[in-house]
Scaffold this active site. Sequence first.
Site: not given
Length: 360
Positions: A65, A212
């Site tokens: 991420h 995230e």
Amino acid sequence: MEVNEALLTRLTQANGIAGNEKAIREIFKDETKDVAEEFVIDGLGSIYGKHTGNPDGPRVLMAGHMDEVGFMVSQITDKGFIKFVPIGGWWTQVVLAQQVTITTSEGKTFHGVTGSKPPHVLNAEARKKPVEMDDIFIDLGAASKDEVLSWGIKPGDMITPYIETRRLNDSPFLLGKAWDNRIGVAVAIELLKNAAESGHETVLYSGATVQEEVGLRGAKTSAHLIKPDLAIALDTGIPGDTPGMTAKESDNALGKGPQIMIFDRSMISHKGLREFVIEVAESENIPHQFAFTPGGGTDAGSFHQALDGIPSLAITIPVRYLHTHTSIIHEDDFINTVKLVTAILKRLNHESLQTILANN
């Protein structure tokens, strides 16, 4: 495999909190433009480089991420100090007296330092307590609100930790901000290059999600867009090799290999996929560790709940001092994580997918 320190430095020193990942997305595109058949980008900004080994093979998603923990400007005081809100998880003890970068919507950057009321003026009871996040501010050296506004700074602007990425004293340990999770993005980049070079039997989507740190959001949209047969989150985990840590909290260590996440707050890893990954690691003699993190989660927590249920797993790199300005990794863990995900990809095909599904 040699560690591409220039790539790691470029990724970690880029600034990108949740919702502001453009700079990292551009690095990913630049680094993989020669090997990706196309770039697939969802509506929130998650990006994947597609590489087809076998057009009839299983669809495989592997992703780090892009976002790092940071802050966002919420208020500018009359005297020119910045108040902020945290974006992602922060422990207030690590926020004080740190240097930060504010990035405006036009891309201009300004250097500042976090501060609070000095302990000298607090009573004895107050000095025993952690400083509340609301009592911390950022000092830019400005004289007034008007001066800050003239610089183009406004509420909503991104604030990120400031530190120079460096190797610690000629050791295998690398210091920097945002290892969580630019090291996962680096793994995804190297995987895509390896896939193009050595071949595979899948339709690979290797890339990175957004947001995230604020709820595994990009993982939801990515899974919906790509519709993979299985998904692996490439993230970071907790080691237990510093003073005061107990084996119950973590028995993992830097330099001992990637962590295969068994259980965390967001998911129980898919049994069939987990056994497949362990078998690959053992047969390839790749050092690895097992991780249990009841206080954290990864994008696999959203991947596995998407669509009709996607077999998912997280493979993580242990990082000391997560969610601070000064996190540390061991380069061997990065190298062995790249080796592991590359070996996993080489063994994935329709037959191995059916074995994974049957063993859940």
